[in-house]
Design a protein around this motif. Structure first.
Motif, mmCIF file in Angstrom:
data_model
loop_
_atom_site.group_PDB
_atom_site.id
_atom_site.type_symbol
_atom_site.label_atom_id
_atom_site.label_comp_id
_atom_site.label_asym_id
_atom_site.label_seq_id
_atom_site.Cartn_x
_atom_site.Cartn_y
_atom_site.Cartn_z
ATOM 1 N N ASP A 189 45.007 30.611 59.481
ATOM 2 C CA ASP A 189 45.577 30.523 58.074
ATOM 3 C C ASP A 189 44.814 29.748 57.122
ATOM 4 O O ASP A 189 44.540 30.167 56.035
ATOM 5 C CB ASP A 189 47.074 30.102 58.466
ATOM 6 C CG ASP A 189 48.165 30.703 58.878
ATOM 7 O OD1 ASP A 189 49.615 30.467 58.769
ATOM 8 O OD2 ASP A 189 47.706 32.198 59.076
ATOM 9 N N ASN A 242 58.260 29.716 58.598
ATOM 10 C CA ASN A 242 58.802 31.134 59.175
ATOM 11 C C ASN A 242 60.126 31.383 58.529
ATOM 12 O O ASN A 242 60.244 32.607 57.982
ATOM 13 C CB ASN A 242 59.156 30.690 60.620
ATOM 14 C CG ASN A 242 59.570 32.083 61.380
ATOM 15 O OD1 ASN A 242 60.552 32.132 62.035
ATOM 16 N ND2 ASN A 242 58.543 32.976 61.566
ATOM 17 N N ASP A 276 59.033 32.954 55.103
ATOM 18 C CA ASP A 276 58.943 34.403 55.184
ATOM 19 C C ASP A 276 60.235 35.041 55.137
ATOM 20 O O ASP A 276 60.461 36.191 54.537
ATOM 21 C CB ASP A 276 58.136 34.709 56.743
ATOM 22 C CG ASP A 276 57.068 34.232 56.688
ATOM 23 O OD1 ASP A 276 56.436 34.189 58.097
ATOM 24 O OD2 ASP A 276 56.182 33.925 55.726
ATOM 25 N N GLY A 334 59.287 29.544 63.925
ATOM 26 C CA GLY A 334 58.015 30.623 64.210
ATOM 27 C C GLY A 334 57.035 29.715 65.039
ATOM 28 O O GLY A 334 57.634 28.973 66.180
ATOM 29 N N GLY A 340 55.453 27.101 64.549
ATOM 30 C CA GLY A 340 55.692 25.877 64.358
ATOM 31 C C GLY A 340 56.612 25.071 65.301
ATOM 32 O O GLY A 340 56.961 23.680 65.131
ATOM 33 N N ARG A 375 59.452 21.731 69.806
ATOM 34 C CA ARG A 375 60.275 21.328 70.938
ATOM 35 C C ARG A 375 61.568 22.286 71.288
ATOM 36 O O ARG A 375 61.742 23.216 70.468
ATOM 37 C CB ARG A 375 61.012 19.986 70.340
ATOM 38 C CG ARG A 375 61.956 20.054 68.999
ATOM 39 C CD ARG A 375 62.312 18.893 68.520
ATOM 40 N NE ARG A 375 63.197 18.785 67.659
ATOM 41 C CZ ARG A 375 62.598 18.836 66.237
ATOM 42 N NH1 ARG A 375 61.469 19.120 66.054
ATOM 43 N NH2 ARG A 375 63.607 19.236 65.281
ATOM 44 N N ASP A 398 57.413 37.097 63.389
ATOM 45 C CA ASP A 398 56.503 36.567 63.955
ATOM 46 C C ASP A 398 56.462 36.399 65.697
ATOM 47 O O ASP A 398 55.700 36.576 66.185
ATOM 48 C CB ASP A 398 55.984 34.953 63.167
ATOM 49 C CG ASP A 398 54.529 34.687 63.564
ATOM 50 O OD1 ASP A 398 54.358 33.488 63.689
ATOM 51 O OD2 ASP A 398 53.616 35.628 63.740
HETATM 52 N N1 LIG Z 1 49.040 33.682 59.957
HETATM 53 C C1 LIG Z 1 50.288 33.530 60.248
HETATM 54 O O1 LIG Z 1 50.815 33.755 61.348
HETATM 55 C C2 LIG Z 1 51.244 33.510 59.044
HETATM 56 C C3 LIG Z 1 52.335 32.672 59.416
HETATM 57 N N2 LIG Z 1 53.158 32.379 58.595
HETATM 58 C C4 LIG Z 1 54.565 31.832 59.344
HETATM 59 O O2 LIG Z 1 54.326 30.425 59.283
HETATM 60 C C5 LIG Z 1 55.135 30.333 60.245
HETATM 61 C C6 LIG Z 1 54.875 28.789 61.020
HETATM 62 O O3 LIG Z 1 55.465 27.862 60.146
HETATM 63 P P1 LIG Z 1 55.423 26.243 60.341
HETATM 64 O O4 LIG Z 1 56.084 25.716 58.995
HETATM 65 O O5 LIG Z 1 54.101 25.889 60.936
HETATM 66 O O6 LIG Z 1 56.544 26.269 61.466
HETATM 67 P P2 LIG Z 1 58.069 27.190 61.758
HETATM 68 O O7 LIG Z 1 58.690 27.727 60.526
HETATM 69 O O8 LIG Z 1 57.718 27.829 62.853
HETATM 70 O O9 LIG Z 1 58.998 25.761 62.124
HETATM 71 C C7 LIG Z 1 59.297 25.040 61.047
HETATM 72 C C8 LIG Z 1 59.543 23.669 61.258
HETATM 73 O O10 LIG Z 1 60.765 23.425 62.206
HETATM 74 C C9 LIG Z 1 60.301 22.165 63.058
HETATM 75 N N3 LIG Z 1 60.863 22.441 64.328
HETATM 76 C C10 LIG Z 1 59.932 22.709 65.333
HETATM 77 N N4 LIG Z 1 60.719 22.883 66.572
HETATM 78 C C11 LIG Z 1 61.909 23.021 66.297
HETATM 79 C C12 LIG Z 1 63.059 22.897 66.997
HETATM 80 N N5 LIG Z 1 63.089 23.266 68.217
HETATM 81 N N6 LIG Z 1 64.354 22.668 66.428
HETATM 82 C C13 LIG Z 1 64.363 22.456 64.998
HETATM 83 N N7 LIG Z 1 63.355 22.543 64.089
HETATM 84 C C14 LIG Z 1 62.128 22.490 64.679
HETATM 85 C C15 LIG Z 1 59.225 21.879 62.726
HETATM 86 O O11 LIG Z 1 59.029 20.676 62.231
HETATM 87 C C16 LIG Z 1 58.691 22.783 62.033
HETATM 88 O O12 LIG Z 1 57.694 22.522 60.956
HETATM 89 C C17 LIG Z 1 54.870 31.291 61.387
HETATM 90 O O13 LIG Z 1 55.457 31.582 62.574
HETATM 91 C C18 LIG Z 1 54.968 32.564 60.398
HETATM 92 O O14 LIG Z 1 56.012 33.032 60.205
HETATM 93 C C19 LIG Z 1 52.923 32.152 57.217
HETATM 94 O O15 LIG Z 1 54.060 32.709 56.325
HETATM 95 C C20 LIG Z 1 52.008 33.516 56.747
HETATM 96 C C21 LIG Z 1 50.838 33.610 57.775
#
Ligand SMILES: NC(=O)C1=CN([C@@H]2O[C@H](COP(=O)(O)OP(=O)(O)OC[C@H]3O[C@@H](n4cnc5c(N)ncnc54)[C@H](O)[C@@H]3O)[C@@H](O)[C@H]2O)[C@H](O)CC1
Ligand SMILES: [K+]
Length: 525
Positions: A39, A84, A87, A154, A156, A159, A183
């Motif tokens: 990414d 996520n 998205d 997603g 990310g 836990r 995703d």
């Molecule tokens: N190339 C690609 O695949 C693209 C992916 N995209 C999207 O981005 C997500 C990944 O996004 P990210 O911000 O890294 O993480 P998440 O949205 O999956 O998680 C958000 C946040 O949640 C916290 N977290 C982690 N575990 C838990 C939990 N068990 N309970 C509560 N909260 C939790 C953690 O702090 C994370 O930061 C990918 O999946 C795609 O949908 C781009 O949009 C486009 C390119």
């Protein structure tokens, strides 16, 4: 391999070790860190603003969605607070603009949101109401015929889910709605085992961006994946080609490059002479199936060594094959009635289908492993004999192809604790013994001596029927005899074996599918 190699070193590494020509990229399976780096590399080198990459992902998902779901099906989009969720907000906006009946929920599990999330939050708020879920009372009743789009978590995930996220996931899983994960299913780790009793979305579909995740390949994870689809969001091809990985996914695209066309001056000697050791009293069908499949895979000549009880059977049912009756009436002992076997005459040798595990057959196999100077194809009872006499593993010619089903592989190694443990066992067994191991099953996994694992994309449950393993042994022996290297033969043979099974299933369903149907449905060019 050292993951910290720089791009040029990676390039040279693949130029020397990948069994394929490096000039085309296989569909790779990257880990979470590599996906995030992909990414970031795309954002920096295309370049493209992160919010626009998110828009591309949302648009790709929306295109997939609108091609399958009508506007009259109400949609509930559940969003988390990271990208996520971002998205999800963008998808909700795009569907609303296309006049879908969309309700959007933000599962507010933490005080902070990602920047791109906030951007899409502001944009959606302008055209549609957003509900917030902070406690169980806020979770809506989800009804039949509705579609839930899961954009809570997603790649990310860091836990096991808990609290309001867990409650929302439970409510979605217990609802009658069709569920589509963005995703990856919320709560599912992309390439690591999940905690015990983890609460994870159980989607009907997963629409993932650019490359499949390792979890999609594992039978134990299938309830958290459903039918998965990859949508291209045009991430950096340079980065993907240069990123070292050990996991690959074989699709039609890779196969096209592997198949060797025939030229008009070829003759039967050009396509090798294969030898099969197969059959025993009451299990001659395995020898027939393996022989027919070998011939249907393009081999030039085939000789089959069977117990004397099988001589008329083979000569009658497989007239294209030459038959060498063993000296024993019912089992293979390796003593041929006609002539001393000269293994060097054969371009490839397959052993195992229906041979049984008699001591005399073990003696034959032991001698074959010692005398053979080139890779073998080893299946079924030959694998069980080796599992009962593990000192034979070291005698297997390097780069031989073993084709165990999970139970046979467990006998060769040990019971595993999870699919991830199984993958590690498979990779280590293949690398340590310098073998190609085809672990059969949904997404058969082909582990190679250089530490790579190739997951197959074809096949269906209808193929879980007697004789299909014998067919695969015949196919692989036939490809080896034509000069394909063992990894190419395994990837190509497993792919076409499954695709032939898919052809049959498409024409006449899965339930009535037989091993013979697969042979008749094989197509190479
Ligand atoms: N190339 C690609 O695949 C693209 C992916 N995209 C999207 O981005 C997500 C990944 O996004 P990210 O911000 O890294 O993480 P998440 O949205 O999956 O998680 C958000 C946040 O949640 C916290 N977290 C982690 N575990 C838990 C939990 N068990 N309970 C509560 N909260 C939790 C953690 O702090 C994370 O930061 C990918 O999946 C795609 O949908 C781009 O949009 C486009 C390119
Ligand atoms: K998700």
């Amino acid at each position: 391999m050292d993951e910290r190699l720089d791009a040029d070193e990676v390039f040279s590494y693949f130029a020397t070790t990948t069994p394929y020509p490096v000039n085309f990229s296989l569909m790779k399976i990257l880990n979470v860190e590599q996906t995030r780096a992909l990414d970031q590399y795309t954002i920096e080198h295309e370049p493209v603003a992160p919010i626009n990459l998110m828009e591309r992902a949302a648009q790709a998902f929306t295109d997939w969605y609108t091609a399958r779901f009508d506007k009259d099906r109400p949609v509930r989009v559940f969003c988390g607070l990271g990208n996520n969720g971002g998205d999800g907000l963008a998808i909700a906006r795009l569907l609303t603009q296309l006049e879908y009946k969309v309700q959007t929920y933000v599962v507010r599990y933490a005080p902070r949101e990602s920047e791109d999330f906030m951007h899409n939050h502001r944009r959606l708020k302008l055209i549609a109401p957003i509900s917030y879920i902070e406690n169980e009372r806020d979770i809506p009743v989800i009804r039949n015929r509705e579609v839930v789009i899961d954009a809570i978590l997603g790649s990310g995930l860091s836990r096991t889910t808990e609290g309001i996220v867990q409650s929302a996931i439970d409510a979605i899983n217990h609802s009658p709605a069709t569920v589509v994960a963005v995703d990856i299913a919320s709560g599912l780790f992309a390439d690591a085992a999940n905690g015990p009793n983890a609460t994870i979305i159980q989607p009907d579909y997963t629409v993932t961006f650019q490359l499949p995740k390792l979890a999609f390949m594992l039978p134990s994870q299938s309830q958290y994946v459903g039918e998965w689809h990859v949508v291209d969001i045009n991430l950096s091809r340079t980065f993907m080609d240069r990123t070292p990985t050990t996991y690959f996914y074989t699709t039609e695209r890779e196969i096209r490059h592997l198949l060797r066309p025939r030229n008009r001056f070829s003759h039967k000697g050009s396509f090798g002479h294969a030898l099969l050791f197969a059959g025993s009293y009451g299990k001659m069908g395995a020898a027939v199936l393996a022989s027919r499949a070998c011939l249907r895979s393009g081999v030039g000549l085939l000789s089959v060594q069977v117990p004397r009880c099988g001589y008329d059977i083979i000569q009658t049912t497989v007239p294209e094959a030459m038959c060498q009756p063993d000296g024993h009436q019912h089992i293979l002992t390796g003593q041929s009635e006609l002539e001393e076997i000269d293994l060097s005459k054969y371009a490839a040798i397959g052993v195992g289908p229906g041979i049984g595990t008699a001591p005399e057959t073990l003696a034959m196999l032991t001698k074959l492993l010692s005398d053979a100077q080139k890779p073998l194809v080893i299946d079924a009872d030959a694998l069980n004999l080796i599992a009962q006499n593990r000192e034979l593993i070291a005698k297997i010619p390097k780069n031989s192809i073993l084709t165990p089903h999970p139970k046979e592989f467990e006998r060769l190694t040990r019971r595993w604790t999870s699919d991830y443990d199984k993958l590690g066992l498979l990779r280590d067994f293949a690398q340590r013994n310098r073998l190609v191991v085809v672990l059969k099953g949904a997404h058969s996994a082909i582990a190679t001596a250089d530490g790579t694992t190739h997951f197959n994309s074809t096949g269906n449950p209808g193929m879980s029927t007697g004789g299909t393993g014998d067919v695969l042994t015949g196919i692989l022996t036939g490809l080896l005899a034509q000069g394909y290297d063992p990894v190419e033969a395994a990837v190509l043979g497993v792919f076409e074996h499954g695709r032939a099974g898919d052809r049959v299933a498409n024409q006449r369903g899965q339930i009535g599918l037989t091993a013979q149907d697969i042979i008749e449905s094989l197509r190479w060019d």
